[in-house]
Design an enzyme around this catalytic site. Structure first.
Site, PDB file in Angstrom:
ATOM      1  NE  ARG A  59      -2.804   0.535   3.438  1.00 59.57           N
ATOM      2  CZ  ARG A  59      -2.284   1.178   4.505  1.00 59.57           C
ATOM      3  NH1 ARG A  59      -1.989   2.453   4.429  1.00 59.57           N
ATOM      4  NH2 ARG A  59      -2.079   0.528   5.624  1.00 59.57           N
ATOM      5  CE1 TYR A 112     -16.578  10.209 -15.173  1.00 56.42           C
ATOM      6  CE2 TYR A 112     -15.981  10.361 -12.860  1.00 56.42           C
ATOM      7  CZ  TYR A 112     -16.428   9.624 -13.935  1.00 56.42           C
ATOM      8  OH  TYR A 112     -16.722   8.298 -13.773  1.00 56.42           O
ATOM      9  CG  ASP A 184     -10.179  14.581 -15.461  1.00 52.99           C
ATOM     10  OD1 ASP A 184      -9.569  13.943 -16.345  1.00 52.99           O
ATOM     11  OD2 ASP A 184     -11.163  14.133 -14.847  1.00 52.99           O
ATOM     12  CE  LYS A 209     -12.919   6.082 -17.870  1.00 53.07           C
ATOM     13  NZ  LYS A 209     -13.183   7.415 -17.357  1.00 53.07           N
TER      14      LYS A 209
HETATM   15  C1  LIG Z   1     -13.663   7.979 -16.165  1.00 49.70           C
HETATM   16  C2  LIG Z   1     -13.291   9.359 -15.796  1.00 49.70           C
HETATM   17  C3  LIG Z   1     -12.974   9.695 -14.471  1.00 49.70           C
HETATM   18  C4  LIG Z   1     -13.052   8.703 -13.334  1.00 49.70           C
HETATM   19  O1  LIG Z   1     -12.141   7.669 -13.488  1.00 49.70           O
HETATM   20  P1  LIG Z   1     -12.387   6.173 -12.909  1.00 49.70           P
HETATM   21  O2  LIG Z   1     -11.188   5.439 -13.381  1.00 49.70           O
HETATM   22  O3  LIG Z   1     -13.682   5.690 -13.463  1.00 49.70           O
HETATM   23  O4  LIG Z   1     -12.463   6.301 -11.422  1.00 49.70           O
HETATM   24  C5  LIG Z   1     -12.589  10.996 -14.222  1.00 49.70           C
HETATM   25  N1  LIG Z   1     -12.548  11.919 -15.201  1.00 49.70           N
HETATM   26  C6  LIG Z   1     -12.861  11.635 -16.470  1.00 49.70           C
HETATM   27  C7  LIG Z   1     -12.798  12.704 -17.500  1.00 49.70           C
HETATM   28  C8  LIG Z   1     -13.249  10.347 -16.810  1.00 49.70           C
HETATM   29  O5  LIG Z   1     -13.586  10.065 -18.082  1.00 49.70           O
END
Ligand SMILES: *Cc1c(COP(=O)(O)O)cnc(C)c1O
Length: 391
Positions: A59, A112, A184, A209
């Site tokens: 961790r 998001y 982000d 992603k």
């Molecule tokens: C999917 C996504 C998140 C969250 O990510 P997870 O891996 O699902 O926790 C945050 N910001 C954007 C733009 C996303 O597409």
């Protein structure tokens, strides 16, 4: 008894050599272990005194995870990176790690949904003062800041309309006032834009992603200077959102093909966007690489490619969008994005579910909107599929 001894001997070889001396792996092995061995009191004393870089517990840190973090930092052009168990773990670790009660957080209103809920339902509960600012206010970023502003959180391109914010403008206004910026950058991936080079302090990606790219794990990452990332280590350790070593190995593998995958996502995304823009059943296409996009100029300035996310409005509204959704075959009906497999979703049934007409309008979302995550399949198959589903 003999078995136990043998087992201990094997461990001893790994401790002594670090790895099998006759087999030096090309690929970082998966250290699928929760904990690490110590030989004696001295080693533990050194660990606690901070004079040894031995691992103690997964961790806190693990060689497989560190190897993946170094790859991520390299591809984002940064000094350092942290991997976490999801994008949301990265977001919560950043926000809880950087903010305290009384600090003001300025967040783009278009972010998001998970980030928005985390800020509204948790952060505000702990005394962080939050201001949500609409996109047009972000055109004059200096006017967003007050003496209390500690951090600005924004996203570009934004789901599902692919609206873009001027990263350099936001970053420089914040720098001038000593305000931290976090972006982000999930939709762009490190291949298509470099926010750190434009002055942003911290980059966050949902590695679920594009970074991993195969829709088979969840992961998140925070990337920035050595100094800033170091301040976030305790938050990751104590909030507990560490990534699993196996998933870290998957992310490390994903990074190896990120460049070629993004080239294909960019090419397929552009071809799909152009095809849809010319299609009589489509009223509008949202793709930052098209001159018709409201933020085309900003995208041209700060992006090297425009990715695989393409959103469009079907002329016949929800009825047409749902008919398209039910007929499409190569694109799979699923949430998420950024994988090699093409995916389709309807924002009103996913990210904008339950929104009133006014809320939809504010988000720029319509009931006839379709969102595509264009994968890396052959473009002819994708176009033929879109064509048959729209006809
Ligand atoms: C999917 C996504 C998140 C969250 O990510 P997870 O891996 O699902 O926790 C945050 N910001 C954007 C733009 C996303 O597409």
């Amino acid at each position: 008894m003999a078995k136990t001894t043998k087992h201990r001997d094997t461990e001893a070889i790994h401790r002594a050599e670090g790895a099998d001396p006759l087999a030096t792996p090309l690929v970082t092995p998966i250290y699928q272990t929760s904990t690490f061995l110590f030989d004696n009191t001295k080693q533990l004393e050194d660990y606690q005194a901070g004079t040894s870089n031995k691992d103690i517990y997964s961790r806190y840190g693990n060689p497989t995870i560190r190897a993946a973090e170094q790859k991520i930092a390299a591809v984002e052009g940064a000094e350092s990176a942290l991997l976490l168990s999801s994008g949301m773990a990265a977001i919560s670790t950043a926000l809880f790690g950087l903010l305290r009660a009384g600090d003001e957080l300025v967040a783009s209103a278009a972010i998001y949904g998970g980030t928005m809920h985390l800020i509204r339902d948790f952060l505000e509960k702990f005394g962080v003062v939050v201001r949500y600012e609409p996109l047009d206010r972000f055109q004059r970023p200096a006017a967003l800041l007050t003496d209390k502003t500690k951090l600005v959180w924004f996203e570009t391109p934004i789901n599902p309309t692919l609206r873009c914010l001027d990263i350099a403008a936001v970053a420089s206004a914040c720098r001038a006032r000593g305000v931290l910026t976090v972006i982000d950058s999930t939709f762009a991936s490190p291949i298509n834009q470099s926010p750190l080079a434009l002055g942003v302090d911290l980059v966050m990606h949902s590695a679920t992603k594009y970074l991993n790219g195969h829709s088979d794990i969840t992961a998140g990452t925070l990337i920035g200077s050595e100094a800033l990332i170091k301040t976030l280590h305790p938050a990751r350790k104590l909030l507990g959102g560490m990534l699993d070593p196996h998933a870290a190995a998957m992310v490390a593998r994903g990074i190896k093909t990120l460049g070629v995958r993004m080239e294909r996502h960019n090419a397929n995304g552009m071809a799909v966007a152009k095809f849809l823009e010319a299609h009589p059943a489509v009223s509008r296409v949202f793709y930052p690489g098209l001159p018709s996009h409201p933020d085309y100029a900003i995208a041209q300035k700060q992006m090297r490619g425009f990715g695989g996310m393409v959103t469009f409005d079907v002329k016949s509204g929800y009825a047409g969008a749902s008919r398209f959704f039910d007929r499409i075959e190569v694109f799979k009906r699923a949430a998420s994005l950024g994988g090699v497999d093409s995916i389709v979703s309807l924002p009103v049934l996913t990210s904008q579910w339950g929104y009133s007409d006014d809320e939809l309008k504010a988000a720029g979302v319509t009931r006839g909107m379709v969102r595509l995550s264009v994968g890396i399949e052959h473009i002819d198959d994708l176009i033929a599929d879109l064509d048959q589903a729209l006809s």
